[in-house]
Structure formats: C-alpha cells, structure tokens
Write a protein that holds these residues in place. Structure first.
Motif, PDB file in Angstrom:
ATOM      1  N   GLU A  58       0.863  -1.176   0.000  1.00  0.00           N
ATOM      2  CA  GLU A  58       0.000   0.000   0.000  1.00  0.00           C
ATOM      3  C   GLU A  58       0.906   1.236   0.000  1.00  0.00           C
ATOM      4  OE1 GLU A  58      -3.557   2.014  -0.065  1.00  0.00           O
ATOM      5  OE2 GLU A  58      -3.284  -0.160  -0.116  1.00  0.00           O
ATOM      6  N   VAL A  59       0.695   2.114  -0.957  1.00  0.00           N
ATOM      7  CA  VAL A  59       1.529   3.300  -1.055  1.00  0.00           C
ATOM      8  C   VAL A  59       0.698   4.518  -0.688  1.00  0.00           C
ATOM      9  CG1 VAL A  59       3.121   2.374  -2.753  1.00  0.00           C
ATOM     10  CG2 VAL A  59       1.052   3.453  -3.534  1.00  0.00           C
ATOM     11  N   THR A  60       1.346   5.478  -0.065  1.00  0.00           N
ATOM     12  CA  THR A  60       0.667   6.717   0.296  1.00  0.00           C
ATOM     13  C   THR A  60       1.456   7.877  -0.271  1.00  0.00           C
ATOM     14  OG1 THR A  60       1.856   6.842   2.377  1.00  0.00           O
ATOM     15  CG2 THR A  60      -0.307   5.777   2.427  1.00  0.00           C
ATOM     16  N   GLY A  61       0.760   8.927  -0.563  1.00  0.00           N
ATOM     17  CA  GLY A  61       1.393  10.125  -1.094  1.00  0.00           C
ATOM     18  C   GLY A  61       0.338  11.043  -1.678  1.00  0.00           C
ATOM     19  N   VAL A  62       0.787  12.154  -2.164  1.00  0.00           N
ATOM     20  CA  VAL A  62      -0.095  13.126  -2.793  1.00  0.00           C
ATOM     21  C   VAL A  62      -0.279  12.720  -4.254  1.00  0.00           C
ATOM     22  CG1 VAL A  62      -0.370  15.555  -3.397  1.00  0.00           C
ATOM     23  CG2 VAL A  62       0.689  14.934  -1.231  1.00  0.00           C
ATOM     24  N   VAL A  63      -1.515  12.738  -4.718  1.00  0.00           N
ATOM     25  CA  VAL A  63      -1.815  12.355  -6.097  1.00  0.00           C
ATOM     26  C   VAL A  63      -2.123  13.605  -6.905  1.00  0.00           C
ATOM     27  CG1 VAL A  63      -3.349  11.027  -7.588  1.00  0.00           C
ATOM     28  CG2 VAL A  63      -2.723  10.134  -5.348  1.00  0.00           C
ATOM     29  N   ILE A  64      -1.368  13.783  -7.987  1.00  0.00           N
ATOM     30  CA  ILE A  64      -1.620  14.880  -8.928  1.00  0.00           C
ATOM     31  C   ILE A  64      -2.221  14.258 -10.171  1.00  0.00           C
ATOM     32  CG2 ILE A  64      -0.596  16.689 -10.321  1.00  0.00           C
ATOM     33  CD1 ILE A  64       1.543  16.988  -8.216  1.00  0.00           C
ATOM     34  N   THR A  65      -3.342  14.814 -10.636  1.00  0.00           N
ATOM     35  CA  THR A  65      -4.049  14.271 -11.785  1.00  0.00           C
ATOM     36  C   THR A  65      -4.140  15.320 -12.879  1.00  0.00           C
ATOM     37  OG1 THR A  65      -5.374  12.920 -10.290  1.00  0.00           O
ATOM     38  CG2 THR A  65      -6.192  13.171 -12.532  1.00  0.00           C
ATOM     39  N   ILE A  66      -3.869  14.886 -14.117  1.00  0.00           N
ATOM     40  CA  ILE A  66      -4.100  15.741 -15.288  1.00  0.00           C
ATOM     41  C   ILE A  66      -5.205  15.065 -16.087  1.00  0.00           C
ATOM     42  CG2 ILE A  66      -3.113  16.836 -17.322  1.00  0.00           C
ATOM     43  CD1 ILE A  66      -0.375  16.245 -16.237  1.00  0.00           C
ATOM     44  N   ASP A  67      -6.338  15.756 -16.265  1.00  0.00           N
ATOM     45  CA  ASP A  67      -7.420  15.146 -17.027  1.00  0.00           C
ATOM     46  C   ASP A  67      -7.249  15.416 -18.518  1.00  0.00           C
ATOM     47  OD1 ASP A  67      -8.227  17.776 -17.335  1.00  0.00           O
ATOM     48  OD2 ASP A  67     -10.100  17.554 -16.220  1.00  0.00           O
TER      49      ASP A  67
END
Length: 145
Positions: A58-67
């Motif tokens: 299980e990984v944790t972190g901030v997710v940045i999304t480009i749609d």
C-alpha cells in the motif's frame, strides 16, 4: 355468584423475527452499493496501460491528476498551474509524506506531463511515481500488437 378474575398467563416467544433484520441489511447493502463508486477518485482519467508489475504494498502520497482537458488536480482538488507548488507543499505537509504520484490521461501531450514533472522537481520533490492501468496479457492465439 361472583366471578373470579381469571389470571392471564404469558409465555415467552423463543422465535426471532428476522424480517426486520433482513430489511435493514438490504437497505444497508443498497446504500453501500451506491456509495462505493463515489469513494474512489472523483476525476475520470483514462490511464495509459502497461504490463509493468503491480505494486503489492500500500503506497501513500499526494496524487496529482491531469485530465483530458488539461485540468490539474492535487488530491482531487482543482488548482491552477501557477498555484501548483503551494497546493502541493500544503498537501504534503497535511499528509506528512514525501511522495507524489502523477495520474495522467492517456490523451494528454507528452510535453504537458514533462512540464508538470519539471514543476514538481522545482518544488524540491524527488520521489515521483507515475500511475498506470494494468494491461492484461493476450492469449496465445492473439497478436502481440
């Protein structure tokens, strides 16, 4: 002749009425079935597919999304490109993490992704992961293309 009042006798019923229990369980099941898809990430992106190994941990972190339209989201919150560094650092402090994961729609331009990675590195973040969807291997009869 006077009538004596008759004493009533009550018996304990050992049967459990499960009709109400079944009703409650079915209502909860319907609520969970409706709400489960809403708990996943709210930004729809068509991730590029790859046969890379799936991480078991299980990984944790901030997710940045480009749609697909080029919108940038930090943990599902829309942000302007010029405010990316501030939003990213605030989320990293809030989550107490040093990892960033980039989710990008498969239709975005390569230059957009590289530009975003450059901005993330300029913010002093070196631990960047790229999120992809797993591509199933085709059977022996299928072509390799």
């Amino acid at each position: 002749m006077s009538r004596r009042p008759r004493q009533r006798t009550y018996h304990a019923v050992a049967d459990i009425n499960i009709a109400n229990l079944v009703d409650v369980v079915l209502v909860l099941l319907i609520i969970f079935m409706i709400s489960a898809p809403l708990l996943q990430s709210g930004i729809e992106v068509d991730l590029p597919k790859t046969r890379a190994a799936i991480l078991e941990d299980e990984v944790t972190g901030v997710v940045i999304t480009i749609d697909a339209k080029g919108g940038i989201y930090v943990n599902d919150v829309w942000t302007r490109l010029e405010n990316l560094e501030e939003a990213l650092k605030a989320e990293m402090v809030a989550e107490n993490t040093t990892s960033v994961y980039l989710r990008g729609d498969s239709t975005i331009l390569y230059g957009q992704a590289i530009s975003l990675i450059s901005r993330i590195k300029d913010a002093g973040i070196e631990d960047i992961g790229l999120v992809t969807a797993y591509e199933e291997k085709r059977g022996a009869g299928g072509s390799g293309r």
